[in-house]
Design a protein around this motif. Sequence first.
Motif: not given
Lengths: 251, 251
Positions: B131-154
Motif C-alpha cells: 500500500h505504501v508503494g502504491q500510494r507513493l506511485l500515485e503521489m509521484t504520478l501527480d507530481e509528474l503531471d504537475a511537472a508537465r503543466e509547469w513545463m508548458l508554463l516555462l
Amino acid sequence: MQKTSAAPVKFTHVQCGDCPIRHRAVCARCETDELVRLEETKYYRSFEAGQTIVWSGDRMDFVGSVVTGIATLTQTMEDGRRQMVGLLLPSDFVGRPGRETAAYDVVATTDLVMCCFRKKPFEELMVQTPHVGQRLLEMTLDELDAAREWMLLLGRKTAREKIASLIAIIARRDASLKMQKSEGRVIVDLPLTREAMSEYLGLTLETVSRQISALRKDGIIEIEGKRHITIPDFDRLIEEAGDDSDGGFLV
Amino acid sequence: MQKTSAAPVKFTHVQCGDCPIRHRAVCARCETDELVRLEETKYYRSFEAGQTIVWSGDRMDFVGSVVTGIATLTQTMEDGRRQMVGLLLPSDFVGRPGRETAAYDVVATTDLVMCCFRKKPFEELMVQTPHVGQRLLEMTLDELDAAREWMLLLGRKTAREKIASLIAIIARRDASLKMQKSEGRVIVDLPLTREAMSEYLGLTLETVSRQISALRKDGIIEIEGKRHITIPDFDRLIEEAGDDSDGGFLV
DNA sequence: GCATCGGGTTGATTTAGGTCAAGGCTCGCG
DNA sequence: CGCGAGCCTTGACCTAAATCAACCCGATGC
C-alpha cells in the motif's frame, strides 16, 4: 547529482519475446505466472509517422510501452502554442493507471509499434503483483527526474544550450542502447523534425534551425543531410549544453 | 484533461496524529501494525526560513514529508542560474527511495517542520507493505503531471501568463486546504519572495515585480503589503493564465 | 517535365524580457 | 534616533529570440 537509481534493474528474465513491457519496462522481476496473466491481455498496435494516437481528453482504456519508433506527449493551449512534455523512446511506458482520459496528445513522430494492455486487467494485475507497481514507481521517478532536468532547460538555458542539450540527450539514449560511440566521436540520427525539436525546447523552428547551423559553423557538430549528425568531441558538446550535473542519463 | 486521479483517496484512518505522512501522504490505506512499524523510525525536524535542508549531491539518508511551511527543490548551473523544479507544500513528500544522494538543493522558504523517516527502514517497509508503494506511485504520478503543466508554463507562456498561473496555482492549493473562497473572490498570501517566484517561473525578479504591478493596475489582483493578494474575479485570473486545461489542481 | 508540398534555411525587423542602476519601504539594532 | 540590510519597485537601455518573409531542396504525383 545522481540520476539513475542506486541499483539499476537487471533484466534477467530469459524467456522474453520481443515485447519490452515484459523484459524491460514493467515486468523486470516478475514471476512466470504473472507473465502469463499479463500476456493474456496483450496486443500490438502500429502507427504511422505523424499519426495521433490519442487526443488529450479522449478516453484511453489501455496502457502500454513503445516497442519501436518514437512518440511524444504534447500539451496545446487554445491559441495553438504547443509544448512537448514527454519524449517516448523504445521501452518507455505510456498511460497512467487510475486515470481514464488522456491528459496529453500522444503522437507518433516516427512509424511506431506499441505493446498495449487493456487498462482494467493491468490495474488488477498491479494490485495482485507488487513487483509491477514497484517497477512502475521506479520508472515514474526516473521520468520525474527527466522532467525536472527538462524544466531547467526550458526555464534557464539559452537557445544554443537547449539545442546542444537535446542533441546530447538523444545521443546518450541512443548510445546507451546501441553503443555506437568510439572515443569521444559520436554519431546520431535525429528522430525529430525541426518543428518537433522546437516543441521540445520551447523555441520556434527558425531558432532551432539557426542554432543548429551555428553549432555546425563552430565545429561542435557535423551534419549530413538534415538529420544525420556526428559529434567530433562529445565533451565539447556537453560544455555547450551548460549542464551542471552529468546531464541526466535519462531522457 | 483530468489532473486528479479517477478515484480520489479518502483519508479515513482516524487514529492519525499530526504527521501527514501517516494520514495524508503515504499511509492513506494502511493497517495498524504497519503504522506502528513506521512510527518507530519517525522523527521531526524544524528549519528556519532560508535554511538549506540538503545540498544537491549530499548524502540524504531520510525521506519525509512537509508538515508545516514550504520548501523548494532547485537546480543550479555552474554560472549560478537557478531553476526551481519542485514546490513542496504541507503533505508533500520529499526524497526518493532507492537513491542515496540528493539530486537537488532542498531549501526551506518559510519556517518549516518536516516529518522524517530513516531511509533504510522506510524502504524495507515499502517492500513489505504494497500500500505504501502504491500510494507513493500515485503521489509521484501527480507530481509528474504537475511537472508537465509547469513545463508548458516555462516553455510557452508569457511573463504575464506565468505570474497569473503561479498566483492561481497557489490560490488553488490554498483554497483546497483552507476553503477561504467566497463566490469568485479569493484571498491568498504569497508564501514566496519575488526572487523565489522568479526561480519558479524562469524569469528575473524585476520582471516578476513589473508583471505583478501590471496585473494590479489592470485590476486582476489587489495587493496589500507585499504578499497579501486578493483576487476579485478568479475566472478572470484564469483567463490571464492562458490555461488550456483546468489548470492543474495539483501544484 | 512541371507543379506541389513538406521540411529546412536564411535574412530583415520587431519585441518581450533581461540587464544595469537608482531608489523606496520596513524592520531590527547600535 | 539614524543606519544598514532585505526586499521590492521603477526607469532606461540592450539583446536574444520571435516574427514575417523569401527561398531552397528533394520527393511525389500527374
